[in-house]
Design a protein around this motif. Structure first.
Motif, short mmCIF file in Angstrom:
data_model
loop_
_atom_site.label_atom_id
_atom_site.label_comp_id
_atom_site.label_asym_id
_atom_site.label_seq_id
_atom_site.Cartn_x
_atom_site.Cartn_y
_atom_site.Cartn_z
N ASP A 1 4.83 3.94 2.40
CA ASP A 1 4.73 2.62 1.79
C ASP A 1 4.74 1.57 2.90
O ASP A 1 5.60 1.62 3.79
CB ASP A 1 5.94 2.33 0.89
CG ASP A 1 5.84 2.96 -0.48
OD1 ASP A 1 4.73 3.23 -0.95
OD2 ASP A 1 6.91 3.18 -1.09
N HIS B 1 8.63 6.36 4.65
CA HIS B 1 7.76 7.37 5.23
C HIS B 1 8.53 8.68 5.14
O HIS B 1 9.52 8.88 5.83
CB HIS B 1 7.42 7.04 6.67
CG HIS B 1 6.38 7.96 7.25
ND1 HIS B 1 5.92 7.84 8.53
CD2 HIS B 1 5.71 9.02 6.73
CE1 HIS B 1 5.02 8.77 8.77
NE2 HIS B 1 4.88 9.51 7.68
N THR C 1 0.85 -1.18 0.00
CA THR C 1 0.00 0.00 0.00
C THR C 1 0.89 1.24 0.00
O THR C 1 1.78 1.36 0.84
CB THR C 1 -0.91 0.04 1.25
OG1 THR C 1 -1.75 -1.11 1.23
CG2 THR C 1 -1.76 1.31 1.27
N ARG C 2 0.64 2.10 -0.94
CA ARG C 2 1.30 3.42 -0.96
C ARG C 2 0.23 4.46 -0.69
O ARG C 2 -0.79 4.52 -1.38
CB ARG C 2 1.95 3.70 -2.30
CG ARG C 2 2.42 5.17 -2.40
CD ARG C 2 3.36 5.41 -3.52
NE ARG C 2 4.64 4.78 -3.19
CZ ARG C 2 5.67 4.72 -4.02
NH1 ARG C 2 5.57 5.22 -5.23
NH2 ARG C 2 6.79 4.14 -3.65
N SER C 3 0.48 5.30 0.29
CA SER C 3 -0.43 6.40 0.61
C SER C 3 0.31 7.70 0.40
O SER C 3 1.44 7.86 0.87
CB SER C 3 -0.88 6.32 2.07
OG SER C 3 -1.55 5.10 2.32
N ILE C 4 -0.34 8.61 -0.29
CA ILE C 4 0.20 9.96 -0.47
C ILE C 4 -0.85 10.93 0.03
O ILE C 4 -2.01 10.85 -0.37
CB ILE C 4 0.55 10.23 -1.95
CG1 ILE C 4 1.68 9.31 -2.39
CG2 ILE C 4 0.93 11.70 -2.14
CD1 ILE C 4 2.06 9.42 -3.86
N ARG C 5 -0.42 11.80 0.90
CA ARG C 5 -1.32 12.83 1.44
C ARG C 5 -0.64 14.16 1.26
O ARG C 5 0.56 14.31 1.51
CB ARG C 5 -1.59 12.57 2.91
CG ARG C 5 -2.48 13.63 3.53
CD ARG C 5 -2.64 13.42 5.02
NE ARG C 5 -3.36 14.54 5.57
CZ ARG C 5 -4.53 14.44 6.16
NH1 ARG C 5 -5.12 13.28 6.28
NH2 ARG C 5 -5.12 15.52 6.64
N GLU D 1 3.27 13.95 2.01
CA GLU D 1 3.75 12.80 2.78
C GLU D 1 3.52 11.53 1.96
O GLU D 1 2.45 11.35 1.36
CB GLU D 1 2.97 12.72 4.10
CG GLU D 1 3.29 11.52 4.95
CD GLU D 1 2.41 11.47 6.19
OE1 GLU D 1 2.94 11.18 7.27
OE2 GLU D 1 1.18 11.70 6.07
N LEU D 2 4.51 10.65 1.94
CA LEU D 2 4.41 9.36 1.25
C LEU D 2 4.71 8.27 2.26
O LEU D 2 5.70 8.35 3.00
CB LEU D 2 5.41 9.29 0.10
CG LEU D 2 5.43 8.01 -0.72
CD1 LEU D 2 5.79 8.33 -2.17
CD2 LEU D 2 6.40 6.98 -0.18
#
Length: 191
Positions: A38, A60, A15-19, A35-36
């Protein structure tokens, strides 16, 4: 969920999250903070012999740029909370101050790629920077709206011709931007 359900069983892997958040500053500029993160859905052995546990960030990282009203970066900072090679990865963070002076709307992604490509940067931090231009545009949307309502901005909205929906000969331009709408070109008839 917008996508249809999968037609076969699946196992989660990554899961990659980018905010990205933006802020208006008291000095008339704007901060954009990205912010990234993984994470893996499984445990795996690290090269150190330890175990990296499922759900713990592999990457992170944080990137903040300050921009002026012309979308030029006036300050930049990068930092890491997690990276696979710890300090060896994190050592590149100060180099991202070189974003200062770049303009988010003028060939930004190519300029970043040229400056931070391959061993001159961090693949993930560079990729994180690629989201900044579109977020900056969204950040300034309310300001542009207020200027247009006050009659201060008579220029064609820059987003027109920026995507399929906002083409000058399309229904969105016809309905919401009639001043700049250009009807479809009539096709020449062959006789």
């Amino acid at each position: 969920m917008a996508l249809p359900p999968p037609d076969t069983a699946r196992e989660p892997l990554h899961t990659r999250s980018i905010r990205v958040d933006s802020f208006a500053r008291e000095d008339g500029q704007w901060d954009i903070e990205a912010e990234l993160i993984d994470v893996k859905a499984y445990d795996f052995p690290k090269r150190t012999g330890d175990t990296h546990h499922a759900g713990e960030p592999v990457h992170h990282m944080h990137l903040r740029v300050t921009i002026d009203d012309q979308f030029t970066i006036t300050a930049a900072a990068a930092d890491y909370d997690a990276a696979p090679y710890n300090q060896d990865c994190m050592a590149i963070a100060p180099d991202y101050r070189a974003l200062v002076g770049m303009n988010l709307l003028r060939n930004f992604r190519q300029t970043v790629k040229d400056r931070f490509g391959r061993t001159a940067g961090c693949t993930h931090m560079t990729e994180l920077s690629y989201v900044l231009p579109t977020v900056a545009v969204q950040t300034m949307a309310n300001r542009r709206r207020k200027e247009q309502q006050a009659g201060q901005n008579q220029k064609r909205p820059f987003q027109l011709e920026g995507c399929h929906a906002l083409r000058l000969d399309g229904p969105v331009a016809r309905e919401f931007y009639p001043k700049w709408y250009v009807g479809p070109k009539a096709e020449a008839k062959c006789e």
